[in-house]
Design an enzyme around this catalytic site. Structure first.
Site, PDB file in Angstrom:
ATOM      1  N   ARG A  59      -3.851  32.911  11.232  1.00 28.48           N
ATOM      2  CA  ARG A  59      -3.600  32.756   9.773  1.00 28.48           C
ATOM      3  C   ARG A  59      -4.762  32.876   8.818  1.00 28.48           C
ATOM      4  NH1 ARG A  59       0.242  27.867  10.905  1.00 28.48           N
ATOM      5  NH2 ARG A  59       2.272  28.954  12.009  1.00 28.48           N
ATOM      6  N   ASN A 102      11.695  20.527  20.873  1.00 28.21           N
ATOM      7  CA  ASN A 102      10.745  21.354  19.983  1.00 28.21           C
ATOM      8  C   ASN A 102      11.125  22.851  20.048  1.00 28.21           C
ATOM      9  OD1 ASN A 102       9.270  22.624  18.381  1.00 28.21           O
ATOM     10  ND2 ASN A 102       7.474  21.505  18.865  1.00 28.21           N
ATOM     11  N   GLU A 142       3.275  14.061  18.838  1.00 30.18           N
ATOM     12  CA  GLU A 142       4.051  14.267  18.017  1.00 30.18           C
ATOM     13  C   GLU A 142       5.484  13.948  18.717  1.00 30.18           C
ATOM     14  OE1 GLU A 142       3.362  18.023  15.146  1.00 30.18           O
ATOM     15  OE2 GLU A 142       2.095  18.176  16.934  1.00 30.18           O
ATOM     16  N   ARG A 200      12.512  18.246  16.476  1.00 31.57           N
ATOM     17  CA  ARG A 200      11.513  18.667  15.468  1.00 31.57           C
ATOM     18  C   ARG A 200      12.168  19.684  14.736  1.00 31.57           C
ATOM     19  NH1 ARG A 200       6.989  22.873  15.690  1.00 31.57           N
ATOM     20  NH2 ARG A 200       5.625  22.425  13.848  1.00 31.57           N
ATOM     21  N   HIS A 252       3.282  19.921   9.546  1.00 33.64           N
ATOM     22  CA  HIS A 252       2.395  18.937  10.579  1.00 33.64           C
ATOM     23  C   HIS A 252       2.551  17.331   9.948  1.00 33.64           C
ATOM     24  CE1 HIS A 252      -0.482  22.554  11.584  1.00 33.64           C
ATOM     25  NE2 HIS A 252       0.445  22.646  12.257  1.00 33.64           N
TER      26      HIS A 252
END
Length: 429
Positions: free
Chosen positions: A257, A22, A400, A107, A196
């Site tokens: 965010r 990742n 993940e 990823r 996601h």
């Protein structure tokens, strides 16, 4: 371009390990998994790449010594970071030159509409990932760098891209489209992609298992609550709605965010405050959310401040929870029938107060928490609703990396089972 079978390594050893990478803008996370039993052999993180304070943390998970090793000092770039990680793995007898390594799974944040499933990286695939950089300028360049670096280290191995957006490509067109001029939207690839997706796919499937049913039998709302946060509505194993859009900015309140906001705020800031486009971008992505509201994006610290009577922290928490409730209600309407609401990721898995507040008052939707079950801390999937609840509420730890490894190995194995060699190759720099 060359091809190679993946069933056996060069020494006749069956290749059943997958390295998951990742690659972020200044970091590389990695995990090495043995797909015989889906166990982790080692995990690691290289952070602050390019800085004098670069650091590598490596933890072997086999043998007697499982303590984390730390390396400090400047690591110049992603190539140096991955080479350093490879050295640490080699020190544990898990080097990247091992014939047991079947593939490297990456990823990749944005796959657009073309990539709807895990994909072996070829020259053409990498070119298309590069074409998507304008809609994922913070993420895809780093993902590309990780792929190129891994190709240079093991040009004979298949590199597999697993896309964050892939799970959401099943959204109907009327959900994915924004209500703007169609020609302009199509010319600039403006639509809702969602992110996601690897987590939402894994968690929704695990939630069905927890309920003792197949994914095709259940409708699930997944709340992935970390520093980045997103919600999804999953009907019969397929995503039909998600909160993030063209970028990861849309949707829930996040660590830094803003989530949903009137688009005219950007015009107002430009005209009245004289802010540039880049300054507004930084404001909404890095200086908003919980940080913008109270100065903290760690939910544990926010709860501590609330307990001490801090009004700004309390307001930030209330805004965060209110947005969650809105999405739970909206997605209940989208799905029509909800079998479970599932919390996952750092905040979702660990913050009992967030879960309690998000479900409170939603009894008419069939949602009730058991306070005792909600207070339990566990790394296992679990129900936190009472037996009589019409809709199950669950906590399912996301994984993940395991999902990427599973998808990577399945793709490589599928090629083997059909007798087709897996394409590999070095992309010219």
């Amino acid at each position: 371009m060359t091809t190679t079978p993946t069933k056996e390594g060069s020494a006749g050893v069956q290749a059943r390990r997958v390295l998951v990478l990742n690659s972020g803008s200044s970091s590389v996370k990695y995990q090495l998994l043995d797909m015989n039993d889906r166990s982790r052999l080692a995990i690691g993180l290289v952070e602050r790449i390019g800085e004098e304070s670069s650091r590598l943390l490596h933890t072997p998970l086999t043998g007697g010594d499982t303590e984390t090793r730390e390396r400090t000092g400047r690591i110049a770039d992603h190539a140096a970071a991955l080479k350093a990680a490879a050295e640490e793995l080699a020190a544990d007898g898990l080097g990247l030159d091992s014939p047991e390594l079947a593939a490297i799974g990456h990823r990749v944040v944005h796959g657009g509409l073309r990539f709807t499933e895990p994909t072996v990286v070829t020259d053409e695939v990498l070119t298309e990932i590069e074409r998507l950089v304008p809609v994922a300028p913070l993420h895809n360049p780093a993902n590309i760098t990780g792929i190129r670096t891994a190709q240079a280290l093991r040009p004979d191995l298949p590199q597999v891209a697993v896309f964050d957006t892939a799970f959401h490509t099943t959204m109907p067109e009327h959900v994915a489209r924004y209500a703007i001029d169609v020609e302009t939207a199509d010319a600039h690839r403006i639509r809702r992609y969602g992110f996601h997706g690897t987590s939402h796919a894994y968690v929704s499937r695990k939630a069905a298992e927890l309920l003792g049913r197949s994914p095709e039998e259940v409708n699930v709302i997944v709340l992935h609550l970390g520093n980045g946060a997103s919600a999804s509505a999953v009907a019969a194993g397929r995503c039909v709605e998600t909160s993030m859009g063209l970028t990861p900015l849309e949707g829930l309140v996040m660590g830094t965010r803003s989530g949903d906001i009137d688009p005219a705020v950007t015009f107002h800031l430009k005209r009245v405050a004289g802010m540039s486009t880049d300054e507004i971008d930084v404001l909404l992505n890095k200086k908003s959310g919980l940080v913008g509201l109270c100065g903290d994006n760690d939910m544990r610290e926010i709860r501590r401040r609330i307990d001490d009577g801090d009004e700004r922290a309390a307001l930030a928490f209330d805004i965060y929870v209110h947005r969650l409730k809105k999405y739970i209600g909206a997605y209940s309407a989208v799905l029509g029938r909800v079998d479970a609401v599932v919390f996952t990721a750092g905040v979702g898995e660990n913050s009992a107060p967030v879960r309690e507040a998000a479900i409170a008052g939603l009894e008419e939707l069939g949602l009730v928490l058991d306070a005792g079950l909600n207070a339990v801390r566990s790394g296992e999937p679990r129900l936190i609703s009472p037996n009589y609840a019409r809709v199950a509420v669950a906590v399912v730890p996301t994984d993940e990396e395991l999902e990427i490894a599973d998808q990577t190995f399945a793709l490589v194995g599928q090629a083997e089972s059909t007798g087709q060699p897996v394409p590999v190759g070095q992309v010219d720099n």
